[in-house]
Design a protein around this motif. Structure first.
Motif, short mmCIF file in Angstrom:
data_model
loop_
_atom_site.label_atom_id
_atom_site.label_comp_id
_atom_site.label_asym_id
_atom_site.label_seq_id
_atom_site.Cartn_x
_atom_site.Cartn_y
_atom_site.Cartn_z
N GLN A 52 -21.28 -26.69 -1.90
CA GLN A 52 -22.51 -25.97 -1.51
C GLN A 52 -22.42 -24.50 -1.96
O GLN A 52 -21.38 -23.88 -1.85
N LEU A 53 -23.51 -23.96 -2.50
CA LEU A 53 -23.55 -22.55 -2.91
C LEU A 53 -23.69 -21.67 -1.68
O LEU A 53 -24.43 -22.01 -0.75
N ALA A 54 -22.96 -20.56 -1.69
CA ALA A 54 -23.04 -19.66 -0.54
C ALA A 54 -22.68 -18.23 -0.95
O ALA A 54 -22.20 -17.99 -2.05
N VAL A 55 -22.96 -17.34 -0.02
CA VAL A 55 -22.48 -15.97 -0.18
C VAL A 55 -21.35 -15.80 0.82
O VAL A 55 -21.48 -16.20 1.97
N GLY A 56 -20.23 -15.28 0.34
CA GLY A 56 -19.09 -15.08 1.21
C GLY A 56 -18.85 -13.59 1.42
O GLY A 56 -18.91 -12.81 0.46
N VAL A 57 -18.65 -13.19 2.66
CA VAL A 57 -18.32 -11.80 2.95
C VAL A 57 -16.86 -11.79 3.39
O VAL A 57 -16.52 -12.35 4.44
N LEU A 76 -8.36 -8.45 -9.37
CA LEU A 76 -9.02 -9.65 -8.84
C LEU A 76 -10.53 -9.52 -8.96
O LEU A 76 -11.22 -10.46 -9.37
N GLY A 77 -11.05 -8.34 -8.63
CA GLY A 77 -12.48 -8.07 -8.72
C GLY A 77 -12.99 -8.26 -10.15
O GLY A 77 -14.06 -8.84 -10.36
N HIS A 78 -12.20 -7.79 -11.13
CA HIS A 78 -12.61 -7.92 -12.53
C HIS A 78 -12.50 -9.36 -13.02
O HIS A 78 -13.36 -9.87 -13.71
N LYS A 79 -11.39 -10.01 -12.60
CA LYS A 79 -11.15 -11.39 -13.02
C LYS A 79 -12.22 -12.32 -12.46
O LYS A 79 -12.64 -13.28 -13.12
N ARG A 80 -12.64 -12.05 -11.21
CA ARG A 80 -13.62 -12.92 -10.55
C ARG A 80 -15.00 -12.27 -10.55
O ARG A 80 -15.77 -12.45 -9.59
N MET A 81 -15.29 -11.51 -11.61
CA MET A 81 -16.52 -10.74 -11.72
C MET A 81 -17.78 -11.56 -11.44
O MET A 81 -18.73 -11.08 -10.84
N LYS A 82 -17.74 -12.81 -11.95
CA LYS A 82 -18.93 -13.66 -11.80
C LYS A 82 -19.21 -13.96 -10.33
O LYS A 82 -20.33 -14.19 -9.94
N GLU A 83 -18.14 -14.00 -9.52
CA GLU A 83 -18.31 -14.32 -8.11
C GLU A 83 -18.47 -13.06 -7.25
O GLU A 83 -19.31 -13.02 -6.36
N VAL A 84 -17.63 -12.04 -7.53
CA VAL A 84 -17.69 -10.84 -6.68
C VAL A 84 -18.88 -9.98 -7.08
O VAL A 84 -18.96 -9.47 -8.18
N VAL A 102 -18.25 -8.87 -1.27
CA VAL A 102 -19.31 -9.88 -1.20
C VAL A 102 -19.25 -10.70 -2.48
O VAL A 102 -19.27 -10.16 -3.58
N ALA A 103 -19.11 -12.00 -2.32
CA ALA A 103 -19.00 -12.89 -3.48
C ALA A 103 -19.98 -14.05 -3.33
O ALA A 103 -20.33 -14.45 -2.22
N LYS A 104 -20.42 -14.57 -4.48
CA LYS A 104 -21.36 -15.69 -4.46
C LYS A 104 -20.77 -16.82 -5.28
O LYS A 104 -20.22 -16.58 -6.37
N GLY A 105 -20.84 -18.03 -4.77
CA GLY A 105 -20.31 -19.16 -5.52
C GLY A 105 -20.23 -20.39 -4.64
O GLY A 105 -20.82 -20.45 -3.56
N LYS A 106 -19.47 -21.38 -5.12
CA LYS A 106 -19.29 -22.59 -4.33
C LYS A 106 -18.35 -22.28 -3.17
O LYS A 106 -17.38 -21.52 -3.34
N ILE A 107 -18.63 -22.86 -2.03
CA ILE A 107 -17.86 -22.58 -0.83
C ILE A 107 -16.36 -22.82 -1.05
O ILE A 107 -15.53 -22.02 -0.62
N GLY A 108 -16.02 -23.88 -1.78
CA GLY A 108 -14.62 -24.17 -2.06
C GLY A 108 -13.94 -23.02 -2.81
O GLY A 108 -12.83 -22.62 -2.47
N HIS A 129 -16.63 -14.68 6.05
CA HIS A 129 -17.85 -15.12 6.72
C HIS A 129 -18.75 -15.73 5.65
O HIS A 129 -19.04 -15.09 4.65
N LEU A 130 -19.16 -16.99 5.86
CA LEU A 130 -19.97 -17.69 4.87
C LEU A 130 -21.43 -17.77 5.30
O LEU A 130 -21.73 -18.07 6.45
#
Ligand code: NI
Length: 137
Positions: A52-57, A76-84, A102-108, A129-130
């Motif tokens: 499921q797609l979500a925003v994670g805090v 980590l922020g740069h590596k996971r740029m698409k999510e963070v 704040v990151a967006k992506g699949k809950i897993g 927090h999801l």
């Protein structure tokens, strides 16, 4: 949106406790409190689904004097740029900082990201927090 009325049977004592609890939280009536309970229940169910797609805090407190940790967080922020999507940094005291990512992506994936951060040496404590997203229309 159309409202539907329905009857609910409940033990008197349970209802008394419910009324007391919603009164303390400032609900105007039982219907509003019940609607919120149902929404919370449905959101909880959604965040159990790893695809499921979500925003994670992800919020955490860390010791900025541990240089390798601060460097790792930036990497980590740069590596996971698409999510963070964004992060907020607050200086708490001489040693400690609070970071809210704040990151967006699949809950897993968000859980993996949060675990990677929270398990890092120097991170004192933190939380994920999801917030599930409505399906794309
Ligand atoms: Ni700081």
């Amino acid at each position: 949106m159309k409202l539907v009325r329905f009857g609910v049977s409940m033990e008197e004592e349970l209802l008394k406790q419910f009324d007391l609890s919603i009164d303390n939280k400032g609900y105007a009536n039982r219907s509003e409190a019940l609607r919120d309970l149902v929404r919370t229940c449905l959101v909880k169910k959604e965040v159990e689904n790893p695809s499921q797609l979500a925003v994670g805090v992800i919020s955490f407190i860390y010791n900025h004097e541990r240089r390798e940790l601060a460097r790792h967080l930036v990497q980590l922020g740069h590596k996971r740029m698409k999510e963070v999507i964004s992060s907020l940094h607050v200086h708490i005291d001489e040693q400690h900082c609070l970071e809210v990512m704040v990151a967006k992506g699949k809950i897993g994936d968000l859980r993996v990201l949060a675990d990677e951060i929270l398990a890092h040496r120097g991170v004192l404590h933190g939380d994920l927090h999801l917030v599930s997203l409505p399906p794309a229309s």
